[in-house]
Design a protein around this motif. Structure first.
Motif, PDB file in Angstrom:
ATOM      1  N   SER A  51      43.297  48.300  23.370  1.00  0.00           N
ATOM      2  CA  SER A  51      42.872  48.414  24.705  1.00  0.00           C
ATOM      3  C   SER A  51      41.528  48.377  25.172  1.00  0.00           C
ATOM      4  N   ILE A  52      41.078  47.808  26.316  1.00  0.00           N
ATOM      5  CA  ILE A  52      39.719  47.888  27.015  1.00  0.00           C
ATOM      6  C   ILE A  52      39.906  48.868  27.914  1.00  0.00           C
ATOM      7  N   ALA A  53      38.775  49.934  27.751  1.00  0.00           N
ATOM      8  CA  ALA A  53      38.205  50.985  28.659  1.00  0.00           C
ATOM      9  C   ALA A  53      37.114  50.574  29.258  1.00  0.00           C
ATOM     10  N   ARG A  54      37.124  50.472  30.642  1.00  0.00           N
ATOM     11  CA  ARG A  54      36.019  50.245  31.335  1.00  0.00           C
ATOM     12  C   ARG A  54      35.435  51.483  32.047  1.00  0.00           C
ATOM     13  N   GLN A  55      34.129  51.712  31.624  1.00  0.00           N
ATOM     14  CA  GLN A  55      33.193  52.957  31.989  1.00  0.00           C
ATOM     15  C   GLN A  55      32.368  52.420  33.283  1.00  0.00           C
ATOM     16  N   SER A  65      21.612  46.235  40.389  1.00  0.00           N
ATOM     17  CA  SER A  65      20.562  47.421  40.963  1.00  0.00           C
ATOM     18  C   SER A  65      20.582  47.091  42.646  1.00  0.00           C
ATOM     19  N   SER A  66      20.297  48.287  43.468  1.00  0.00           N
ATOM     20  CA  SER A  66      20.096  48.127  44.743  1.00  0.00           C
ATOM     21  C   SER A  66      18.973  49.257  45.174  1.00  0.00           C
ATOM     22  N   ASP A  67      18.104  49.005  46.003  1.00  0.00           N
ATOM     23  CA  ASP A  67      16.922  49.920  46.214  1.00  0.00           C
ATOM     24  C   ASP A  67      17.034  50.273  47.751  1.00  0.00           C
ATOM     25  N   THR A  68      16.697  51.572  47.889  1.00  0.00           N
ATOM     26  CA  THR A  68      16.569  52.083  49.355  1.00  0.00           C
ATOM     27  C   THR A  68      15.172  52.932  49.186  1.00  0.00           C
ATOM     28  N   ASP A  69      14.721  53.538  50.224  1.00  0.00           N
ATOM     29  CA  ASP A  69      13.454  54.056  50.412  1.00  0.00           C
ATOM     30  C   ASP A  69      12.818  54.802  49.466  1.00  0.00           C
ATOM     31  N   THR A  70      13.861  55.636  48.866  1.00  0.00           N
ATOM     32  CA  THR A  70      13.874  56.980  48.130  1.00  0.00           C
ATOM     33  C   THR A  70      14.152  56.796  46.772  1.00  0.00           C
ATOM     34  N   GLU A  71      14.950  55.772  46.430  1.00  0.00           N
ATOM     35  CA  GLU A  71      15.454  55.667  45.139  1.00  0.00           C
ATOM     36  C   GLU A  71      16.034  54.272  45.055  1.00  0.00           C
ATOM     37  N   ARG A  72      16.390  54.133  43.535  1.00  0.00           N
ATOM     38  CA  ARG A  72      16.930  52.877  43.119  1.00  0.00           C
ATOM     39  C   ARG A  72      18.539  53.171  42.589  1.00  0.00           C
ATOM     40  N   VAL A  73      19.545  52.532  42.937  1.00  0.00           N
ATOM     41  CA  VAL A  73      20.946  52.765  42.413  1.00  0.00           C
ATOM     42  C   VAL A  73      21.406  51.745  41.468  1.00  0.00           C
ATOM     43  N   ILE A  74      21.573  51.971  40.441  1.00  0.00           N
ATOM     44  CA  ILE A  74      22.181  51.039  39.382  1.00  0.00           C
ATOM     45  C   ILE A  74      23.496  51.049  39.047  1.00  0.00           C
ATOM     46  N   GLN A  75      24.193  50.398  39.212  1.00  0.00           N
ATOM     47  CA  GLN A  75      25.688  50.281  38.852  1.00  0.00           C
ATOM     48  C   GLN A  75      25.794  49.643  37.362  1.00  0.00           C
ATOM     49  N   LEU A  76      26.181  50.355  36.684  1.00  0.00           N
ATOM     50  CA  LEU A  76      26.636  49.979  35.280  1.00  0.00           C
ATOM     51  C   LEU A  76      27.827  49.937  34.749  1.00  0.00           C
ATOM     52  N   GLU A  77      28.448  49.038  34.167  1.00  0.00           N
ATOM     53  CA  GLU A  77      29.661  48.658  33.718  1.00  0.00           C
ATOM     54  C   GLU A  77      29.886  48.545  32.211  1.00  0.00           C
ATOM     55  N   ILE A  78      30.553  49.081  31.706  1.00  0.00           N
ATOM     56  CA  ILE A  78      30.705  48.969  29.991  1.00  0.00           C
ATOM     57  C   ILE A  78      32.127  49.056  29.839  1.00  0.00           C
ATOM     58  N   ASP A  79      32.236  47.903  28.883  1.00  0.00           N
ATOM     59  CA  ASP A  79      33.819  47.804  28.372  1.00  0.00           C
ATOM     60  C   ASP A  79      33.856  48.038  26.826  1.00  0.00           C
ATOM     61  N   TRP A  80      34.553  49.338  26.802  1.00  0.00           N
ATOM     62  CA  TRP A  80      34.872  49.889  25.321  1.00  0.00           C
ATOM     63  C   TRP A  80      36.363  49.602  24.550  1.00  0.00           C
ATOM     64  N   GLN A  81      36.076  48.964  23.440  1.00  0.00           N
ATOM     65  CA  GLN A  81      37.537  48.486  22.790  1.00  0.00           C
ATOM     66  C   GLN A  81      38.008  49.675  21.999  1.00  0.00           C
ATOM     67  N   ILE A  82      39.156  49.810  21.797  1.00  0.00           N
ATOM     68  CA  ILE A  82      39.771  50.966  20.816  1.00  0.00           C
ATOM     69  C   ILE A  82      40.364  50.338  20.038  1.00  0.00           C
ATOM     70  N   PHE A  83      39.985  50.578  18.647  1.00  0.00           N
ATOM     71  CA  PHE A  83      40.569  50.248  17.683  1.00  0.00           C
ATOM     72  C   PHE A  83      40.949  51.109  16.527  1.00  0.00           C
ATOM     73  N   VAL A  84      41.567  52.315  17.139  1.00  0.00           N
ATOM     74  CA  VAL A  84      42.199  53.262  16.321  1.00  0.00           C
ATOM     75  C   VAL A  84      43.363  53.961  17.281  1.00  0.00           C
ATOM     76  N   ALA A  85      44.616  54.206  16.479  1.00  0.00           N
ATOM     77  CA  ALA A  85      45.579  54.942  17.050  1.00  0.00           C
ATOM     78  C   ALA A  85      46.371  55.852  16.067  1.00  0.00           C
ATOM     79  N   GLY A  86      46.624  57.092  16.297  1.00  0.00           N
ATOM     80  CA  GLY A  86      47.491  57.723  15.393  1.00  0.00           C
ATOM     81  C   GLY A  86      48.814  57.692  15.673  1.00  0.00           C
ATOM     82  N   ASP A  87      49.508  58.829  15.131  1.00  0.00           N
ATOM     83  CA  ASP A  87      50.903  58.562  15.276  1.00  0.00           C
ATOM     84  C   ASP A  87      51.308  59.667  16.266  1.00  0.00           C
ATOM     85  N   THR A  88      50.557  60.051  17.129  1.00  0.00           N
ATOM     86  CA  THR A  88      50.804  60.872  18.281  1.00  0.00           C
ATOM     87  C   THR A  88      49.768  60.625  19.534  1.00  0.00           C
TER      88      THR A  88
END
Length: 308
Positions: free
Chosen positions: A51-55, A90-113
């Motif tokens: 599965s892909i987990a998007r952060q 990224s987007s800027d305001t007068d006082t800060e810069r806001v960065i929207q970051l998206e990371i896709d993680w893929q899961i390669f392990v699964a146990g019996d529970t």
């Protein structure tokens, strides 16, 4: 006088330097007072092997700082959690810069529970060039957690190994559908027979009472180019006209016949020309002006009067 003048110039220079350094000091103070903020969100449940987990990460940093891509974790292999894709805006305001970051993680392990697995921690670095100086900022992003389910049941016993019995086939009666198919085939056959009869390809018993249709059938078999065949076609047409009217039809009484039989009125001009040709050909001995094709078309049109 010169010493006093020098003291005045020195004070003016110090004042100008202070005016130039004031914005720099204020900006540096503002940057030192600004505290970066991090907001991270990841859907926790409904994951299994592959599965892909998007952060989703929202970063609030001082203005002017750019994310250093080298600080992002590289795509890995042969690990339980692997990075697959990264993109940000990224987007800027007068006082800060806001960065929207998206990371896709893929899961390669699964146990019996069902178990909880952490994603990777991030140490993100930001750079800014200010007054020919390179400033760096490091922001740590804690690892989110996801719940990973097993592909297999937690416990396999004899009951789970046994195959389910085959589902019985639904009962399907063919009688109704066969009768429907027979009805449609019958309608199709009747339609085809009617079209063949209407086109003159087959002959039905009731056609014996249709003189125009009989004449059209006979004219279709005659040669197109022969003079004798055209005379024969005119005889067949004239005989059919006599049978339809119930008496001998000539050019003199044609108008009365057309008045009595209104169905022939659309062909008034063609019939008048035909009987003029009959009179010229059989009584005056002049050559025919009507071609075999004209006679066939007239016979075909009159035959449709009988079947419509």
């Amino acid at each position: 006088m010169s010493a006093a003048w020098m003291r005045v110039k020195r004070k003016q220079s110090m004042l100008l330097l202070a005016m130039h350094l004031l914005p720099v000091i204020a900006c540096a103070a503002a940057s030192s007072q600004f505290q970066p903020r991090v907001e991270s969100h990841t859907r926790e449940t409904d994951y299994t092997l592959g599965s892909i987990a998007r952060q989703h990460i929202t970063l609030h940093v001082p203005p002017g700082f750019e994310l250093d891509p080298a600080s992002l974790p590289p795509p890995a292999q042969n690990e339980a959690i692997e990075l697959r894709d990264v993109h940000w805006t990224s987007s800027d305001t007068d006082t800060e810069r806001v960065i929207q970051l998206e990371i896709d993680w893929q899961i390669f392990v699964a146990g019996d529970t069902v178990k909880t697995m952490p994603l990777k921690k991030l140490h993100l670095e930001f750079n800014r060039e200010f007054k020919h100086e390179q400033q760096r900022l490091t922001v740590d992003v804690p690892a989110d957690k996801v719940i990973v389910s097993s592909l297999l049941p937690a416990r396999i016993d004899a009951e789970h190994v046994q195959l389910y019995p085959d589902a019985p086939l639904p009962e399907w009666s063919l009688a109704g559908q066969l009768w429907t198919l027979a009805g449609w085939l019958s309608l199709l056959s009747l339609g085809v027979i009617y079209l063949l009869w209407y086109a003159g390809w087959i002959q039905l018993p009731q056609e014996k009472r249709m003189p125009f249709r009989q004449a059209w059938r006979a004219i279709r078999t005659l040669d197109v180019h022969g003079q004798a065949e055209r005379l024969q076609a005119m005889r067949l047409m004239s005989r059919a006209m006599d049978q339809f009217a119930g008496h001998a039809v000539t050019a003199e009484n044609l108008a009365r016949v057309l008045t009595t039989h209104q169905v022939l009125d659309p062909y008034r001009i063609a019939l008048q020309q035909f009987y003029q040709e009959v009179q010229q050909a059989f009584f005056a001995g002049k050559p025919l002006a009507l071609s075999m094709q004209d006679l066939k078309q007239l016979a075909k049109k009159l035959s449709r009067v009988e079947v419509s």
